[in-house]
Design a protein around this motif. Structure first.
Motif, mmCIF file in Angstrom:
data_model
loop_
_atom_site.group_PDB
_atom_site.id
_atom_site.type_symbol
_atom_site.label_atom_id
_atom_site.label_comp_id
_atom_site.label_asym_id
_atom_site.label_seq_id
_atom_site.Cartn_x
_atom_site.Cartn_y
_atom_site.Cartn_z
ATOM 1 N N ARG A 45 -7.424 2.453 2.288
ATOM 2 C CA ARG A 45 -6.612 1.751 3.201
ATOM 3 C C ARG A 45 -5.788 3.082 3.726
ATOM 4 N NH1 ARG A 45 -3.741 2.532 -1.525
ATOM 5 N NH2 ARG A 45 -1.637 3.177 -1.759
ATOM 6 N N TRP A 46 -6.064 4.177 3.210
ATOM 7 C CA TRP A 46 -5.389 5.599 3.982
ATOM 8 C C TRP A 46 -6.129 5.975 4.988
ATOM 9 C CZ3 TRP A 46 -0.534 7.131 3.141
ATOM 10 C CH2 TRP A 46 0.077 6.642 2.179
ATOM 11 N N LEU A 47 -7.242 5.504 5.215
ATOM 12 C CA LEU A 47 -8.079 5.821 6.509
ATOM 13 C C LEU A 47 -7.668 5.111 7.773
ATOM 14 C CD1 LEU A 47 -11.678 5.206 5.100
ATOM 15 C CD2 LEU A 47 -10.608 7.298 5.493
ATOM 16 N N MET A 48 -6.318 4.243 7.435
ATOM 17 C CA MET A 48 -5.751 3.756 8.647
ATOM 18 C C MET A 48 -4.665 4.547 9.070
ATOM 19 S SD MET A 48 -7.243 0.897 9.716
ATOM 20 C CE MET A 48 -5.801 0.203 10.533
ATOM 21 N N ALA A 49 -4.295 5.471 8.172
ATOM 22 C CA ALA A 49 -3.024 6.271 8.583
ATOM 23 C C ALA A 49 -3.207 7.271 9.992
ATOM 24 C CB ALA A 49 -2.553 7.264 7.286
ATOM 25 N N PRO A 50 -4.420 7.874 10.065
ATOM 26 C CA PRO A 50 -4.469 8.399 11.506
ATOM 27 C C PRO A 50 -4.395 7.573 12.660
ATOM 28 C CG PRO A 50 -6.289 8.955 9.757
ATOM 29 C CD PRO A 50 -5.547 7.869 8.970
ATOM 30 N N LEU A 51 -5.053 6.255 12.399
ATOM 31 C CA LEU A 51 -4.781 5.269 13.801
ATOM 32 C C LEU A 51 -3.255 5.038 13.775
ATOM 33 C CD1 LEU A 51 -7.801 2.671 12.508
ATOM 34 C CD2 LEU A 51 -7.766 4.874 14.068
ATOM 35 N N TYR A 52 -2.553 4.962 12.843
ATOM 36 C CA TYR A 52 -1.042 4.792 13.128
ATOM 37 C C TYR A 52 -0.504 6.262 13.864
ATOM 38 C CZ TYR A 52 -1.699 0.387 10.895
ATOM 39 O OH TYR A 52 -2.196 -1.111 10.449
ATOM 40 N N LEU A 53 -0.794 7.293 13.278
ATOM 41 C CA LEU A 53 -0.427 8.265 13.943
ATOM 42 C C LEU A 53 -0.617 8.335 15.662
ATOM 43 C CD1 LEU A 53 -0.933 11.183 11.377
ATOM 44 C CD2 LEU A 53 1.250 10.328 12.042
ATOM 45 N N VAL A 60 3.638 -1.575 20.304
ATOM 46 C CA VAL A 60 3.145 -0.475 19.817
ATOM 47 C C VAL A 60 4.051 -0.375 18.559
ATOM 48 C CG1 VAL A 60 2.460 1.820 19.835
ATOM 49 C CG2 VAL A 60 1.980 0.544 21.757
ATOM 50 N N LEU A 61 5.268 -0.345 18.647
ATOM 51 C CA LEU A 61 6.396 0.109 17.652
ATOM 52 C C LEU A 61 5.996 -1.129 16.483
ATOM 53 C CD1 LEU A 61 8.195 1.963 16.785
ATOM 54 C CD2 LEU A 61 9.943 0.484 17.743
ATOM 55 N N ILE A 62 5.852 -2.386 16.918
ATOM 56 C CA ILE A 62 5.919 -3.493 15.986
ATOM 57 C C ILE A 62 4.460 -3.264 15.362
ATOM 58 C CG2 ILE A 62 5.309 -6.045 15.725
ATOM 59 C CD1 ILE A 62 7.324 -6.489 18.030
ATOM 60 N N LEU A 63 3.528 -3.170 15.714
ATOM 61 C CA LEU A 63 1.996 -2.788 15.227
ATOM 62 C C LEU A 63 2.413 -1.696 14.333
ATOM 63 C CD1 LEU A 63 -0.497 -3.722 14.822
ATOM 64 C CD2 LEU A 63 -1.297 -2.750 16.987
ATOM 65 N N TYR A 83 1.395 -0.414 9.308
ATOM 66 C CA TYR A 83 1.481 0.693 8.114
ATOM 67 C C TYR A 83 2.204 -0.079 6.965
ATOM 68 C CZ TYR A 83 2.224 4.997 5.833
ATOM 69 O OH TYR A 83 2.020 6.103 5.218
ATOM 70 N N GLU A 84 3.240 -0.548 7.046
ATOM 71 C CA GLU A 84 3.721 -1.301 5.814
ATOM 72 C C GLU A 84 2.716 -2.397 5.181
ATOM 73 O OE1 GLU A 84 7.667 -2.257 5.429
ATOM 74 O OE2 GLU A 84 8.165 -0.259 4.890
ATOM 75 N N ASN A 85 2.178 -3.156 5.943
ATOM 76 C CA ASN A 85 1.347 -4.429 5.362
ATOM 77 C C ASN A 85 0.042 -3.879 4.723
ATOM 78 O OD1 ASN A 85 2.725 -6.605 5.849
ATOM 79 N ND2 ASN A 85 2.459 -6.534 7.805
ATOM 80 N N PHE A 86 -0.747 -2.819 5.460
ATOM 81 C CA PHE A 86 -1.722 -2.253 5.198
ATOM 82 C C PHE A 86 -1.976 -0.835 4.561
ATOM 83 C CE2 PHE A 86 -2.083 -5.172 8.616
ATOM 84 C CZ PHE A 86 -2.685 -6.370 7.908
ATOM 85 N N VAL A 87 -0.976 -0.138 4.560
ATOM 86 C CA VAL A 87 -1.170 1.266 4.102
ATOM 87 C C VAL A 87 -0.237 1.577 2.896
ATOM 88 C CG1 VAL A 87 -1.268 3.731 4.410
ATOM 89 C CG2 VAL A 87 -2.190 2.101 6.139
ATOM 90 N N PHE A 94 1.277 -10.656 7.877
ATOM 91 C CA PHE A 94 0.188 -10.753 8.992
ATOM 92 C C PHE A 94 0.378 -11.863 9.712
ATOM 93 C CE2 PHE A 94 -4.171 -11.446 10.297
ATOM 94 C CZ PHE A 94 -4.477 -10.333 10.930
ATOM 95 N N SER A 95 0.512 -12.864 9.458
ATOM 96 C CA SER A 95 0.926 -14.017 10.155
ATOM 97 C C SER A 95 2.071 -13.718 11.114
ATOM 98 C CB SER A 95 1.141 -15.373 9.332
ATOM 99 O OG SER A 95 1.338 -16.515 10.022
ATOM 100 N N GLY A 96 3.256 -13.392 10.732
ATOM 101 C CA GLY A 96 4.345 -13.342 11.704
ATOM 102 C C GLY A 96 4.091 -12.023 12.440
ATOM 103 N N LEU A 97 3.094 -11.115 12.043
ATOM 104 C CA LEU A 97 2.817 -10.035 12.714
ATOM 105 C C LEU A 97 2.236 -10.236 13.895
ATOM 106 C CD1 LEU A 97 2.590 -6.827 13.539
ATOM 107 C CD2 LEU A 97 0.603 -6.897 11.772
#
Length: 185
Positions: A26-34, A83-86, A91-95, A116-119
């Motif tokens: 899941r930490w592979l997603m962190a650079p995408l959030y950066l 962008v901020l919501i995502l 990050y909080e839901n998946f990382v 995820f549904s609300g997002l």
């Protein structure tokens, strides 16, 4: 005959290691959030660039040009919100939880509670709003677009609206199914 065990059998070491690796991935997603944080910075720069470019001509602008400028700024602002919501929710839901925000008095109320549904619903609603603003800008400047282009823009916007309604209906059906299953137990 063997007795059923109350304890769950431990997975073999290979399986346990594989599961740990999958969970850590899941930490592979962190650079995408950066990268999304960088995209947010680009939107901020773009917002102020539009504003700074318009300031010298503000007194000579026609009403239509001012409205188009304001719609452009709203459009950029809505894109930043998207962008901020995502960024926060993804990050909080998946990382990982954003611990720095948990004790902050300015922490958004929805942060940490948006699943995820609300997002998905918030994202689609933001996209529809951005599309609507863009369509309004087009309508304010009709002479610059061909009839065919306008039809495509309207069709694309209606597709976003239809998708949003479809997602909302699917979530409503899923919620009703879960409620019915819970009541039957």
């Amino acid at each position: 005959m063997s007795q059923p065990s109350d304890k769950r059998e431990r997975p073999p070491a290979v399986e346990h290691g594989l599961e740990g690796l999958i969970y850590a991935s899941r930490w592979l997603m962190a650079p995408l959030y950066l990268g999304l944080a960088a995209a947010l910075a680009i939107l901020v720069i773009t917002f102020f660039r539009e504003l700074v470019v318009a300031i010298p001509t503000i007194y000579t602008m026609e009403e239509k040009e001012i409205i188009l400028l304001v719609l452009t700024l709203i459009d950029i602002s809505l894109a930043g919100t998207l962008v901020l919501i995502l960024l926060f929710s993804g990050y909080e839901n998946f990382v990982s939880k954003i611990e720095a925000a948990h004790n902050d008095v300015d922490r958004p109320e929805w942060m940490g509670t948006l699943d995820f549904s609300g997002l998905k619903i918030k994202l689609v609603a933001s996209i529809v709003a951005i599309s609507a603003i863009h369509l309004l800008k087009i309508f304010m400047n009709l002479e610059s677009y061909s009839q065919s282009s306008i039809q495509w823009y309207v069709l694309i916007h209606l597709t976003f609206v239809g998708s949003g309604v479809g997602f909302a209906v699917m979530d409503w059906i899923e919620e009703k199914a879960h409620a019915a299953a819970k009541n039957s137990h």
